[in-house]
Motif scaffolding. Structure first.
Motif, PDB file in Angstrom:
ATOM      1  N   GLU A  31      29.044  37.276  36.704  1.00 15.64           N
ATOM      2  CA  GLU A  31      29.003  38.704  37.026  1.00 15.64           C
ATOM      3  C   GLU A  31      29.696  38.987  38.357  1.00 15.64           C
ATOM      4  O   GLU A  31      30.428  39.970  38.489  1.00 15.64           O
ATOM      5  CB  GLU A  31      27.558  39.202  37.075  1.00 15.64           C
ATOM      6  CG  GLU A  31      26.865  39.238  35.720  1.00 15.64           C
ATOM      7  CD  GLU A  31      26.337  37.882  35.290  1.00 15.64           C
ATOM      8  OE1 GLU A  31      26.415  36.902  36.070  1.00 15.64           O
ATOM      9  OE2 GLU A  31      25.852  37.790  34.153  1.00 15.64           O
ATOM     10  N   ARG A  32      29.440  38.117  39.352  1.00 13.27           N
ATOM     11  CA  ARG A  32      30.102  38.312  40.645  1.00 13.27           C
ATOM     12  C   ARG A  32      31.603  38.153  40.517  1.00 13.27           C
ATOM     13  O   ARG A  32      32.375  38.899  41.125  1.00 13.27           O
ATOM     14  CB  ARG A  32      29.542  37.331  41.679  1.00 13.27           C
ATOM     15  CG  ARG A  32      28.153  37.693  42.166  1.00 13.27           C
ATOM     16  CD  ARG A  32      27.744  36.871  43.380  1.00 13.27           C
ATOM     17  NE  ARG A  32      27.832  35.441  43.161  1.00 13.27           N
ATOM     18  CZ  ARG A  32      26.881  34.678  42.632  1.00 13.27           C
ATOM     19  NH1 ARG A  32      25.753  35.243  42.256  1.00 13.27           N
ATOM     20  NH2 ARG A  32      27.049  33.384  42.494  1.00 13.27           N
ATOM     21  N   ALA A  35      32.999  41.273  38.849  1.00 14.60           N
ATOM     22  CA  ALA A  35      32.995  42.408  39.773  1.00 14.60           C
ATOM     23  C   ALA A  35      34.105  42.276  40.811  1.00 14.60           C
ATOM     24  O   ALA A  35      34.785  43.254  41.135  1.00 14.60           O
ATOM     25  CB  ALA A  35      31.639  42.515  40.467  1.00 14.60           C
ATOM     26  N   GLN A  39      37.302  44.805  41.267  1.00 11.70           N
ATOM     27  CA  GLN A  39      37.617  45.424  42.555  1.00 11.70           C
ATOM     28  C   GLN A  39      39.052  45.130  42.944  1.00 11.70           C
ATOM     29  O   GLN A  39      39.771  46.004  43.439  1.00 11.70           O
ATOM     30  CB  GLN A  39      36.650  44.924  43.637  1.00 11.70           C
ATOM     31  CG  GLN A  39      36.866  45.567  44.982  1.00 11.70           C
ATOM     32  CD  GLN A  39      36.598  47.056  44.959  1.00 11.70           C
ATOM     33  OE1 GLN A  39      35.668  47.516  44.313  1.00 11.70           O
ATOM     34  NE2 GLN A  39      37.413  47.823  45.642  1.00 11.70           N
TER      35      GLN A  39
END
Length: 84
Positions: A31-32, A35, A39
């Motif tokens: 998930e990180r 993300a 970005q």
């Protein structure tokens, strides 16, 4: 003694694979990463849009100046997009 040696060797051989399995299954890593990638993509898109707007504004300014030199524009009127 042979049993102890066999246990130590087996543990030494298994340790790297166990450690790498733990790194890949750390909760939230995927998930990180997703993300952070989103970005980065958003920042790249915003940079591209900004560069495009800047280029369009520069083209517009150049056309305005060239038209004024040719006597085709009334410079007494307010220019749209001037920001003034």
């Amino acid at each position: 003694m042979k049993t102890l040696t066999a246990i130590v060797v087996a543990a030494a051989l298994a340790a790297p694979s166990i450690a790498s399995a733990q790194r890949h299954t750390t909760p939230g890593t995927a998930e990180r990463h997703a993300a952070a990638q989103a970005q980065t993509d958003a920042n790249a898109d915003a940079q591209k849009r900004s560069e495009n707007r800047r280029a369009e504004n520069e083209d517009s300014r150049n056309l305005h100046i060239n038209g004024a030199k040719a006597g085709k524009l009334n410079l007494a009127t307010e220019r749209s997009g001037d920001g003034a």
